[in-house]
Write a protein that holds these residues in place. Structure first.
Motif, mmCIF file in Angstrom:
data_model
loop_
_atom_site.group_PDB
_atom_site.id
_atom_site.type_symbol
_atom_site.label_atom_id
_atom_site.label_comp_id
_atom_site.label_asym_id
_atom_site.label_seq_id
_atom_site.Cartn_x
_atom_site.Cartn_y
_atom_site.Cartn_z
ATOM 1 N N TYR A 195 -5.195 -25.531 21.230
ATOM 2 C CA TYR A 195 -4.646 -26.078 22.472
ATOM 3 C C TYR A 195 -3.134 -25.921 22.416
ATOM 4 C CZ TYR A 195 -3.500 -29.412 26.159
ATOM 5 O OH TYR A 195 -2.995 -30.007 27.291
ATOM 6 N N ILE A 196 -2.569 -25.161 23.354
ATOM 7 C CA ILE A 196 -1.185 -24.708 23.259
ATOM 8 C C ILE A 196 -0.342 -25.260 24.396
ATOM 9 C CG2 ILE A 196 0.312 -22.675 23.106
ATOM 10 C CD1 ILE A 196 -2.300 -21.064 22.492
ATOM 11 N N SER A 197 0.851 -25.714 24.068
ATOM 12 C CA SER A 197 1.885 -26.018 25.068
ATOM 13 C C SER A 197 2.938 -24.920 24.945
ATOM 14 C CB SER A 197 2.518 -27.383 24.815
ATOM 15 O OG SER A 197 1.578 -28.418 25.007
ATOM 16 N N PHE A 198 3.063 -24.103 25.993
ATOM 17 C CA PHE A 198 3.952 -22.943 25.971
ATOM 18 C C PHE A 198 5.129 -23.157 26.902
ATOM 19 C CE2 PHE A 198 5.149 -18.911 28.052
ATOM 20 C CZ PHE A 198 5.708 -18.257 26.967
ATOM 21 N N ASN A 199 6.326 -22.933 26.405
ATOM 22 C CA ASN A 199 7.549 -23.119 27.180
ATOM 23 C C ASN A 199 7.877 -21.844 27.953
ATOM 24 O OD1 ASN A 199 10.009 -23.957 28.199
ATOM 25 N ND2 ASN A 199 11.116 -23.585 26.290
ATOM 26 N N ASP A 200 7.591 -21.854 29.243
ATOM 27 C CA ASP A 200 7.919 -20.728 30.117
ATOM 28 C C ASP A 200 9.305 -20.986 30.713
ATOM 29 O OD1 ASP A 200 8.148 -18.695 31.904
ATOM 30 O OD2 ASP A 200 6.405 -19.228 33.118
ATOM 31 N N ASN A 201 10.314 -20.342 30.150
ATOM 32 C CA ASN A 201 11.688 -20.549 30.637
ATOM 33 C C ASN A 201 12.256 -19.305 31.291
ATOM 34 O OD1 ASN A 201 11.904 -19.043 28.303
ATOM 35 N ND2 ASN A 201 13.618 -20.204 27.445
ATOM 36 N N VAL A 202 11.366 -18.474 31.853
ATOM 37 C CA VAL A 202 11.774 -17.250 32.542
ATOM 38 C C VAL A 202 11.179 -17.246 33.940
ATOM 39 C CG1 VAL A 202 11.689 -14.726 32.516
ATOM 40 C CG2 VAL A 202 11.913 -15.974 30.361
ATOM 41 N N GLY A 203 11.960 -16.819 34.917
ATOM 42 C CA GLY A 203 11.457 -16.694 36.280
ATOM 43 C C GLY A 203 11.780 -17.897 37.153
ATOM 44 N N ALA A 204 11.257 -17.848 38.372
ATOM 45 C CA ALA A 204 11.561 -18.895 39.348
ATOM 46 C C ALA A 204 10.871 -20.208 39.019
ATOM 47 C CB ALA A 204 11.166 -18.427 40.750
ATOM 48 N N ILE A 205 9.646 -20.129 38.498
ATOM 49 C CA ILE A 205 8.884 -21.334 38.154
ATOM 50 C C ILE A 205 8.870 -21.468 36.630
ATOM 51 C CG2 ILE A 205 6.669 -22.508 38.304
ATOM 52 C CD1 ILE A 205 6.088 -20.941 40.833
ATOM 53 N N GLN A 206 9.520 -22.510 36.127
ATOM 54 C CA GLN A 206 9.624 -22.713 34.696
ATOM 55 C C GLN A 206 9.042 -24.066 34.300
ATOM 56 O OE1 GLN A 206 13.553 -21.956 33.166
ATOM 57 N NE2 GLN A 206 13.908 -20.204 34.507
ATOM 58 N N GLY A 207 8.805 -24.221 33.011
ATOM 59 C CA GLY A 207 8.244 -25.470 32.503
ATOM 60 C C GLY A 207 7.184 -25.195 31.458
ATOM 61 N N TYR A 208 6.588 -26.256 30.949
ATOM 62 C CA TYR A 208 5.557 -26.119 29.923
ATOM 63 C C TYR A 208 4.195 -25.859 30.569
ATOM 64 C CZ TYR A 208 8.561 -27.370 26.032
ATOM 65 O OH TYR A 208 9.544 -27.359 25.076
ATOM 66 N N GLU A 209 3.541 -24.823 30.068
ATOM 67 C CA GLU A 209 2.208 -24.470 30.513
ATOM 68 C C GLU A 209 1.197 -24.841 29.427
ATOM 69 O OE1 GLU A 209 3.732 -20.391 32.807
ATOM 70 O OE2 GLU A 209 2.479 -20.284 30.990
ATOM 71 N N LYS A 210 -0.005 -25.179 29.844
ATOM 72 C CA LYS A 210 -1.079 -25.506 28.911
ATOM 73 C C LYS A 210 -2.044 -24.336 28.824
ATOM 74 C CE LYS A 210 0.649 -29.604 28.374
ATOM 75 N NZ LYS A 210 1.379 -29.972 27.141
ATOM 76 N N HIS A 211 -2.242 -23.871 27.596
ATOM 77 C CA HIS A 211 -3.148 -22.760 27.357
ATOM 78 C C HIS A 211 -4.225 -23.179 26.355
ATOM 79 C CE1 HIS A 211 -0.584 -19.440 29.137
ATOM 80 N NE2 HIS A 211 0.282 -20.448 29.068
ATOM 81 N N PHE A 212 -5.371 -22.496 26.438
ATOM 82 C CA PHE A 212 -6.448 -22.714 25.469
ATOM 83 C C PHE A 212 -6.861 -21.369 24.897
ATOM 84 C CE2 PHE A 212 -10.974 -22.925 24.348
ATOM 85 C CZ PHE A 212 -10.925 -23.956 23.417
ATOM 86 N N ARG A 213 -7.023 -21.334 23.564
ATOM 87 C CA ARG A 213 -7.433 -20.101 22.895
ATOM 88 C C ARG A 213 -8.549 -20.392 21.913
ATOM 89 N NH1 ARG A 213 -3.534 -16.652 18.873
ATOM 90 N NH2 ARG A 213 -4.967 -17.207 17.206
ATOM 91 N N PHE A 214 -9.557 -19.529 21.894
ATOM 92 C CA PHE A 214 -10.566 -19.601 20.837
ATOM 93 C C PHE A 214 -10.684 -18.234 20.186
ATOM 94 C CE2 PHE A 214 -13.037 -18.531 24.648
ATOM 95 C CZ PHE A 214 -13.852 -17.494 24.213
ATOM 96 N N GLN A 215 -11.163 -18.222 18.956
ATOM 97 C CA GLN A 215 -11.214 -16.976 18.189
ATOM 98 C C GLN A 215 -12.389 -16.979 17.222
ATOM 99 O OE1 GLN A 215 -7.316 -17.798 16.648
ATOM 100 N NE2 GLN A 215 -8.079 -18.152 14.560
ATOM 101 N N PHE A 216 -12.843 -15.773 16.859
ATOM 102 C CA PHE A 216 -13.896 -15.584 15.872
ATOM 103 C C PHE A 216 -13.420 -14.541 14.863
ATOM 104 C CE2 PHE A 216 -16.064 -16.799 19.825
ATOM 105 C CZ PHE A 216 -16.734 -17.928 19.388
ATOM 106 N N ASP A 217 -13.679 -14.809 13.580
ATOM 107 C CA ASP A 217 -13.188 -13.945 12.511
ATOM 108 C C ASP A 217 -14.323 -13.453 11.625
ATOM 109 O OD1 ASP A 217 -10.608 -14.486 13.347
ATOM 110 O OD2 ASP A 217 -10.279 -16.054 11.861
ATOM 111 N N GLY A 218 -14.147 -12.245 11.120
ATOM 112 C CA GLY A 218 -14.917 -11.736 10.003
ATOM 113 C C GLY A 218 -13.936 -11.410 8.891
ATOM 114 N N ILE A 219 -14.113 -11.998 7.696
ATOM 115 C CA ILE A 219 -13.119 -11.912 6.627
ATOM 116 C C ILE A 219 -13.783 -11.419 5.346
ATOM 117 C CG2 ILE A 219 -11.392 -13.187 5.294
ATOM 118 C CD1 ILE A 219 -11.612 -15.349 7.579
ATOM 119 N N TYR A 220 -13.213 -10.387 4.762
ATOM 120 C CA TYR A 220 -13.728 -9.865 3.491
ATOM 121 C C TYR A 220 -12.571 -9.694 2.519
ATOM 122 C CZ TYR A 220 -15.963 -6.868 0.031
ATOM 123 O OH TYR A 220 -16.430 -6.356 -1.147
#
Length: 223
Positions: A78-103
Motif C-alpha cells: 500500500y503506497i503513498s506517492f508524492n506527485d509534485n509535478v503538473g497542475a494537480i499535485q498531492g499524495y496519491e494512493k496506490h496498491f501493488r501486488f506481486q508474485f515471485d519465483g526464486i532460485y
C-alpha cells in the motif's frame, strides 16, 4: 547475461534525460516457520537529490520453499506517492501486488540467485475509464554473493531488467534496468543491517532518465 543486456541496450542513446539521487530507507520484521517465511516492512523514499519525499509504503509478504533452493513468494504493498509535478499535485494512493519465483544455489563460496517477478500496480480511486489502467511489469533479476572466510561484509551484486505492459496496448517494452552493489552485516540478537548503491536507467526512450539510489535497511527475523 542480464548485465550485458542492460549495458548495451541503450548504446543508441548518447544523451540522457534527467538525473537524480534518491535514498531508500527500510525497516522490516520477519518470522520463519519451517518452509514458510513471513515479513512486513515499512519503507520511506526521498527523491530530487534527497530534498523531496517520493513515497512511503507498507508491504506484507510471504515465501514458501517448494523444494531445496526454490521458493515461491507473494506480497502486497500500500503506497503513498508524492506527485509534485503538473497542475494537480498531492499524495496519491496506490496498491501493488506481486508474485515471485526464486532460485538460489551455491558453487563453493559463491551464491547465485535468480528471481522472476510479476507485479501489478494501480492508483486507488481511479477507474480505467478515467485513464488509469493497471500497470503490469515482468522483472528478471540475477545476483551474485561471495562468502569470504572470516569476513562479515560479503559483497553482493545484481542486475535486473523490467518489461512493462499496460492494458490499453500503448506500452509493451523493456523500460528500465537496475544494477546494484551492496552488503549486509548481521549482529547477533539484534538483526541484520544493509547498505547498497543502485544505478537505474530507462530504456527505449530518446532521453532516458538516470537515477542513483543509496539504500539503508534493517531487518529482524524471529525463528
Amino acid at each position: 547475461m542480464l548485465i550485458n543486456i542492460a549495458l548495451f541496450s541503450n548504446l543508441n542513446y548518447a544523451q540522457t534525460g534527467e538525473k537524480d539521487w534518491e535514498s531508500w530507507g527500510t525497516i522490516g520484521v520477519g518470522y520463519s516457520l519451517k518452509k514458510w517465511d513471513f515479513n512486513v516492512e515499512q519503507q520511506y523514499r526521498l527523491k530530487e537529490n534527497f530534498s523531496e519525499t517520493d513515497s512511503y509504503f507498507t508491504q506484507f509478504g510471504v515465501e514458501y520453499e517448494i523444494f531445496k533452493n526454490f521458493k515461491l513468494g507473494a506480497a502486497a504493498r500500500y503506497i503513498s506517492f508524492n506527485d509534485n509535478v503538473g497542475a494537480i499535485q498531492g499524495y496519491e494512493k496506490h496498491f501493488r501486488f506481486q508474485f515471485d519465483g526464486i532460485y538460489k544455489h551455491k558453487i563453493k563460496n559463491l551464491e547465485l540467485g535468480y528471481r522472476f517477478r510479476y507485479q501489478n500496480k494501480n492508483e486507488l480511486g481511479i477507474s480505467p475509464d478515467d485513464g488509469d489502467n493497471p500497470k503490469h511489469t515482468f522483472r528478471l533479476r540475477t545476483s551474485l554473493e561471495y562468502n569470504f572466510a572470516n569476513w562479515k561484509l560479503d559483497p553482493k551484486v545484481s542486475a535486473e531488467i523490467f518489461n512493462r505492459y499496460e492494458e490499453d496496448g500503448d506500452v509493451n517494452t523493456y523500460n528500465k534496468y537496475r544494477l546494484t552493489v551492496g552488503t549486509d552485516y548481521k549482529v547477533e540478537n539484534i538483526g541484520k543491517f544493509g547498505v547498497f548503491y543502485r544505478f537505474e536507467k530507462e530504456m527505449n526512450v530518446d532521453l532516458p532518465e538516470v537515477t542513483n539510489i543509496i539504500g539503508l535497511k534493517y531487518n529482524y527475523t524471529f525463528k
